[in-house]
Design a protein around this motif. Structure first.
Motif, PDB file in Angstrom:
ATOM      1  N   VAL A  17       0.856  -1.175   0.000  1.00 15.28           N
ATOM      2  CA  VAL A  17       0.000   0.000   0.000  1.00 15.28           C
ATOM      3  C   VAL A  17       0.891   1.224   0.000  1.00 15.28           C
ATOM      4  CG1 VAL A  17      -1.732   1.297   1.292  1.00 15.28           C
ATOM      5  CG2 VAL A  17      -1.836  -1.195   1.250  1.00 15.28           C
ATOM      6  N   THR A  18       0.780   2.076  -1.008  1.00  9.37           N
ATOM      7  CA  THR A  18       1.713   3.192  -1.132  1.00  9.37           C
ATOM      8  C   THR A  18       1.026   4.543  -1.213  1.00  9.37           C
ATOM      9  OG1 THR A  18       1.719   2.976  -3.547  1.00  9.37           O
ATOM     10  CG2 THR A  18       3.386   1.747  -2.341  1.00  9.37           C
ATOM     11  N   THR A  19      -0.300   4.589  -1.210  1.00  7.46           N
ATOM     12  CA  THR A  19      -0.999   5.852  -1.391  1.00  7.46           C
ATOM     13  C   THR A  19      -0.993   6.665  -0.111  1.00  7.46           C
ATOM     14  OG1 THR A  19      -2.443   4.801  -2.989  1.00  7.46           O
ATOM     15  CG2 THR A  19      -3.157   6.923  -2.102  1.00  7.46           C
ATOM     16  N   PRO A  20      -0.318   7.830  -0.086  1.00  8.96           N
ATOM     17  CA  PRO A  20      -0.293   8.637   1.126  1.00  8.96           C
ATOM     18  C   PRO A  20      -1.575   9.444   1.283  1.00  8.96           C
ATOM     19  CG  PRO A  20       0.982   9.710  -0.575  1.00  8.96           C
ATOM     20  CD  PRO A  20       0.506   8.398  -1.155  1.00  8.96           C
ATOM     21  N   THR A  21      -1.891   9.838   2.482  1.00 12.74           N
ATOM     22  CA  THR A  21      -3.029  10.702   2.735  1.00 12.74           C
ATOM     23  C   THR A  21      -2.581  11.888   3.561  1.00 12.74           C
ATOM     24  OG1 THR A  21      -3.590   9.502   4.736  1.00 12.74           O
ATOM     25  CG2 THR A  21      -4.661   8.776   2.722  1.00 12.74           C
ATOM     26  N   ARG A  22      -3.272  12.989   3.408  1.00 11.47           N
ATOM     27  CA  ARG A  22      -2.942  14.190   4.174  1.00 11.47           C
ATOM     28  C   ARG A  22      -3.786  14.229   5.433  1.00 11.47           C
ATOM     29  NH1 ARG A  22      -2.425  19.093  -0.280  1.00 11.47           N
ATOM     30  NH2 ARG A  22      -0.699  18.182  -1.471  1.00 11.47           N
ATOM     31  N   LEU A 153       3.066   6.970  10.961  1.00  7.95           N
ATOM     32  CA  LEU A 153       3.386   6.702   9.561  1.00  7.95           C
ATOM     33  C   LEU A 153       2.421   5.686   8.949  1.00  7.95           C
ATOM     34  CD1 LEU A 153       7.290   6.648   9.674  1.00  7.95           C
ATOM     35  CD2 LEU A 153       5.793   8.454   8.775  1.00  7.95           C
ATOM     36  N   TYR A 154       1.968   4.739   9.756  1.00  5.29           N
ATOM     37  CA  TYR A 154       0.959   3.794   9.255  1.00  5.29           C
ATOM     38  C   TYR A 154      -0.283   4.570   8.808  1.00  5.29           C
ATOM     39  CZ  TYR A 154      -2.018  -0.379   9.065  1.00  5.29           C
ATOM     40  OH  TYR A 154      -2.864  -1.382   8.652  1.00  5.29           O
ATOM     41  N   TYR A 155      -0.698   5.514   9.632  1.00  9.21           N
ATOM     42  CA  TYR A 155      -1.855   6.343   9.275  1.00  9.21           C
ATOM     43  C   TYR A 155      -1.560   7.170   8.026  1.00  9.21           C
ATOM     44  CZ  TYR A 155      -5.683   9.692   9.709  1.00  9.21           C
ATOM     45  OH  TYR A 155      -6.789  10.452   9.466  1.00  9.21           O
ATOM     46  N   HIS A 156      -0.385   7.758   7.984  1.00  4.70           N
ATOM     47  CA  HIS A 156      -0.006   8.620   6.865  1.00  4.70           C
ATOM     48  C   HIS A 156      -0.054   7.863   5.539  1.00  4.70           C
ATOM     49  CE1 HIS A 156       2.138  11.736   4.641  1.00  4.70           C
ATOM     50  NE2 HIS A 156       3.035  10.831   4.264  1.00  4.70           N
ATOM     51  N   HIS A 157       0.387   6.627   5.544  1.00  2.00           N
ATOM     52  CA  HIS A 157       0.475   5.873   4.295  1.00  2.00           C
ATOM     53  C   HIS A 157      -0.770   5.043   3.986  1.00  2.00           C
ATOM     54  CE1 HIS A 157       4.600   6.893   3.312  1.00  2.00           C
ATOM     55  NE2 HIS A 157       4.955   6.638   4.557  1.00  2.00           N
ATOM     56  N   SER A 158      -1.573   4.721   4.979  1.00  2.00           N
ATOM     57  CA  SER A 158      -2.745   3.880   4.730  1.00  2.00           C
ATOM     58  C   SER A 158      -4.063   4.634   4.786  1.00  2.00           C
ATOM     59  CB  SER A 158      -2.797   2.724   5.738  1.00  2.00           C
ATOM     60  OG  SER A 158      -3.127   3.211   7.038  1.00  2.00           O
ATOM     61  N   GLY A 159      -4.069   5.763   5.520  1.00  2.00           N
ATOM     62  CA  GLY A 159      -5.297   6.535   5.651  1.00  2.00           C
ATOM     63  C   GLY A 159      -6.122   6.169   6.867  1.00  2.00           C
ATOM     64  N   HIS A 160      -5.634   5.246   7.699  1.00  2.00           N
ATOM     65  CA  HIS A 160      -6.373   4.876   8.911  1.00  2.00           C
ATOM     66  C   HIS A 160      -5.385   4.394   9.962  1.00  2.00           C
ATOM     67  CE1 HIS A 160      -5.802   0.620   7.861  1.00  2.00           C
ATOM     68  NE2 HIS A 160      -6.148   0.946   6.634  1.00  2.00           N
ATOM     69  N   PRO A 161      -5.788   4.415  11.245  1.00  2.19           N
ATOM     70  CA  PRO A 161      -4.890   3.939  12.310  1.00  2.19           C
ATOM     71  C   PRO A 161      -4.617   2.446  12.188  1.00  2.19           C
ATOM     72  CG  PRO A 161      -6.712   5.254  13.202  1.00  2.19           C
ATOM     73  CD  PRO A 161      -7.060   4.931  11.780  1.00  2.19           C
ATOM     74  N   ILE A 162      -3.611   1.989  12.906  1.00  4.30           N
ATOM     75  CA  ILE A 162      -3.356   0.552  13.002  1.00  4.30           C
ATOM     76  C   ILE A 162      -4.602  -0.117  13.581  1.00  4.30           C
ATOM     77  CG2 ILE A 162      -2.014  -1.198  14.228  1.00  4.30           C
ATOM     78  CD1 ILE A 162       0.390   0.680  14.074  1.00  4.30           C
ATOM     79  N   PRO A 163      -5.079  -1.195  12.951  1.00  5.90           N
ATOM     80  CA  PRO A 163      -6.299  -1.863  13.459  1.00  5.90           C
ATOM     81  C   PRO A 163      -6.192  -2.216  14.937  1.00  5.90           C
ATOM     82  CG  PRO A 163      -5.688  -2.743  11.311  1.00  5.90           C
ATOM     83  CD  PRO A 163      -4.567  -1.831  11.726  1.00  5.90           C
ATOM     84  N   SER A 164      -7.308  -2.111  15.627  1.00  7.31           N
ATOM     85  CA  SER A 164      -7.309  -2.325  17.075  1.00  7.31           C
ATOM     86  C   SER A 164      -7.017  -3.772  17.465  1.00  7.31           C
ATOM     87  CB  SER A 164      -8.663  -1.905  17.660  1.00  7.31           C
ATOM     88  OG  SER A 164      -9.711  -2.660  17.071  1.00  7.31           O
ATOM     89  N   ASN A 165      -7.203  -4.695  16.532  1.00  5.63           N
ATOM     90  CA  ASN A 165      -6.931  -6.105  16.838  1.00  5.63           C
ATOM     91  C   ASN A 165      -5.509  -6.508  16.453  1.00  5.63           C
ATOM     92  OD1 ASN A 165      -7.374  -5.897  14.087  1.00  5.63           O
ATOM     93  ND2 ASN A 165      -8.470  -7.852  13.920  1.00  5.63           N
ATOM     94  N   CYS A 166      -4.599  -5.522  16.498  1.00  5.53           N
ATOM     95  CA  CYS A 166      -3.190  -5.756  16.172  1.00  5.53           C
ATOM     96  C   CYS A 166      -2.306  -5.501  17.384  1.00  5.53           C
ATOM     97  CB  CYS A 166      -2.726  -4.831  15.046  1.00  5.53           C
ATOM     98  SG  CYS A 166      -3.331  -5.284  13.443  1.00  5.53           S
TER      99      CYS A 166
END
Length: 232
Positions: A17-22, A153-166
């Motif tokens: 996944v490489t699409t960044p989000t602002r 950075l996970y949020y920046h590159h994926s558009g959402h926080p790290i999943p809560s079940n991680c």
């Protein structure tokens, strides 16, 4: 990190996944993934960059996550600059302009560093063995900064926080581990400033609960982290 980038890819690996989000103020906090954001946080922390700072990544953050990070950022800056000051002019500037002032204000931290420092034998760039002063890092502060940076950075590159079940696990590195070398060709690389921070990452498209992160700070310190599903 650069010396192993050209190793041949081995095995079949998932796509990236490489699409960044602002980040936009008012969204969910990128760090905790629970509270509503009211501010923005820098990842990696801006404390480790002397002025003039390069373009830095910011993500939405709640007050609690942002406000609780400053002490850890300060400690990370101090220890990083102590280790990296011999590497380049920017690292020396970080030490002289920021770390020296911090240690002048914080006698307790200065005393702690002195008490935990000792002479160690290392191999220099010429391949010769020499004695240098070694400084013991504050490992708790180190891991908290790396963890927050990965979450941001996970949020920046994926558009959402790290999943809560991680779960997110952080590691201290002395270089790129052999087991990671075959994966390097699929890791996307980003550089902040003049190689002050270089990081590589992959978020697996078929299961974004899995991700891998490798960091190089000022060519002197390496760290990594990975996310994986919680095992019940």
């Amino acid at each position: 990190m650069a010396k192993v980038q050209n190793r041949r890819r081995q095995g079949k690996l998932a796509s990236v996944v490489t699409t960044p989000t602002r980040p936009v103020q008012g969204e969910i906090c990128a760090i905790c993934g629970v509270r509503t954001a009211s501010t923005k946080d820098h990842v990696p922390p801006k404390a480790i960059f002397p002025k003039p700072r390069p373009h830095l990544i910011t993500v939405p953050a709640c007050f609690e996550c942002n406000n609780s990070a400053s002490d850890f950022d300060d400690l990370f800056k101090v220890y990083l600059s102590l280790h990296a000051a011999e590497n380049n002019d920017i690292a020396r500037k970080l030490f002289s302009e920021k770390t020296v002032r911090t240690l002048q204000r914080n006698q307790r931290l200065l005393d702690k560093i002195k008490s935990e420092s000792s002479r160690v034998a290392i191999v220099n760039k010429s391949g010769d063995l020499e004695s240098r002063m070694g400084v013991l890092w504050d490992s708790y502060a180190h891991d908290r900064v790396i963890e927050r940076t990965i979450r941001g950075l996970y949020y920046h590159h994926s558009g959402h926080p790290i999943p809560s079940n991680c779960i997110l696990q952080v590691q201290w590195l002395h270089g790129v581990p052999d087991e990671i070398i075959p994966m390097l060709p699929i890791l996307k690389e980003h550089t902040i400033g003049e190689n002050q921070v270089v990081y590589k990452y992959v978020i697996y498209e078929n299961d974004p609960r899995h991700s891998l992160w490798i960091f190089e700070f000022y060519g002197a310190h390496w760290a990594s982290g990975h996310t994986s599903p919680v095992q019940f």
